[in-house]
Every structure is written in C-alpha cells, then in structure tokens.
Motif scaffolding. Structure first.
Motif: not given
Length: 222
Positions: A193-195, A164-173
């Motif tokens: 984590v996307n990208n 969130a702090a790095n403007n990334r999408k929520v991690p997916t498991y």
C-alpha cells in the motif's frame, strides 16, 4: 497399507461401507503412481463441495446478505481448508504416490491433500448418492462453518476497505516467486500500500498467497 485396511478407513470417514471400492482407490491415486488418477473425481468433488456448503450456509444464516455468504463460502471451500480437513482425517497415509512424488514430500503437500479430499467427495457421491456426499461434507466441515461466525470479511476485502477508509490507493499484489516441484508449487506474493509498507506471503496457490499477504499486512500495519 492393505486394501482391506484402506476400505475400513473409507468406511470410518464416510460412515458408509464402500459399494465400489475402485472409486476410492482411484480417489487416492496421484498422477505420479502411473495409473488412473484422482483428477476427474477431484473435478466432480469440487463442484459438489461448493454446492453443499452454499446450500448449508443459505439455511444456516437466513439473515445474511449475498456478500457475506460468498465470503464464508470462499473461505470454506479453499484449497488450504480442504487440505486441513484431509490432514485431520489421515488422508496423507493413504495416498498412492510414485517414488519421486514420495521423495518430494507430496504426502504432506497441502495441495495434494486438498485435491484428494475433493476426489473422495466425488467418490462418495458416485458410490452412494448426493445425500451421502452431503453427510460426508457436513460431518467434516461443520466445525469450520460455525468458526466463521465472528468475522466473515475476506482479508483482501478488509485490506481494501481499510485503504479506502484511510485515503490510500488500492493495495497492489505482485507475484515475487514461483518454486517447488510441479505437484507442490509454492507462490510468493507481495502486497503493498503506497506510503504504508509491504508484506510477503507464500502459499500453494496465488490466491491463497494473496489472502495470507493481506492478512499479514492488516496484522502489521493496522
């Protein structure tokens, strides 16, 4: 291992002489052994462990908010921690197993060890009462309680906060693989984590594998 030796070991790890030896024998009996096993005692011990640790944390850290206390609790009552405590007190040498389970390495299984640890807590509670069960737990968990002081953030929470702090999408498991015999299943989970990237981890429970994957991701990419 003879019955007297087993009961001497129980007295040593519980600091109490067994009043009802059959309780402890059942607590150490795996389902593969063909007799009454530890599952009901494990169910009871799991709840007692959670209550005792929650109460201990509440009084040990009077200024901490609920969220931090919950993170500490989740870490201290997890299967891997129970298994580690069991290893330290020599539970593996005393588990009653069927031949196939012995051949499959159940004596060293973190899950089996953790289950027996919880069943022993249940046995102590039924044999000697709540205060004895509390003493047994605190005696073997005390060092771990103090060890959680430095950073109580759960790896999955920490990873989500980082994303969130790095403007990334929520991690997916994602569950990648499930393998091993029934008494010692292994779960491999991928977190991405996307990208940014992805990491895999394997553990004896899906939640534990997700936690380990999140920890590895943080170590690798942050």
């Amino acid at each position: 291992m003879s019955r007297p030796e087993f009961l001497d070991w129980i007295a040593e790890i519980t600091n109490q002489r067994p009043l009802t030896p059959e309780l402890y024998i059942r607590a150490a009996t795996h389902g593969s052994h063909g007799e009454a096993d530890y599952q009901r005692l494990e169910f009871l011990g799991d709840r007692i462990l959670g209550l005792v640790i929650a109460d201990h944390l509440y009084h040990q850290f009077p200024e901490e908010p609920e969220g931090q206390l919950s993170q500490r609790l989740n870490g201290l009552v997890s299967g891997p921690v129970c298994g580690d405590v069991a290893k330290q007190i020599g539970v593996g040498s005393h588990i009653l197993l069927g031949k196939q389970a012995r051949d499959d390495g159940a004596r060293k299984s973190v899950k089996v060890l953790g289950d027996v640890m919880e069943s022993l807590i249940g046995a102590v509670y039924l044999d000697h009462g709540m205060e004895a069960a509390r003493d047994f737990i605190i005696r073997h968990w005390a060092g771990r309680v103090s060890a959680t002081v430095a950073d109580v953030r759960h790896p999955k929470s920490a990873l989500q906060e980082w994303a969130a702090a790095n403007n990334r999408k929520v991690p997916t498991y994602e569950l990648v693989e499930k393998s091993g015999p029934h008494h010692d299943l292994k779960f491999t989970v991928r977190v991405s984590v996307n990208n940014i990237g992805e990491v895999q981890a394997t553990a004896s429970a899906i939640q534990a594998a997700e936690t380990e994957a999140a920890k590895k991701f943080l170590e690798k990419f942050t």
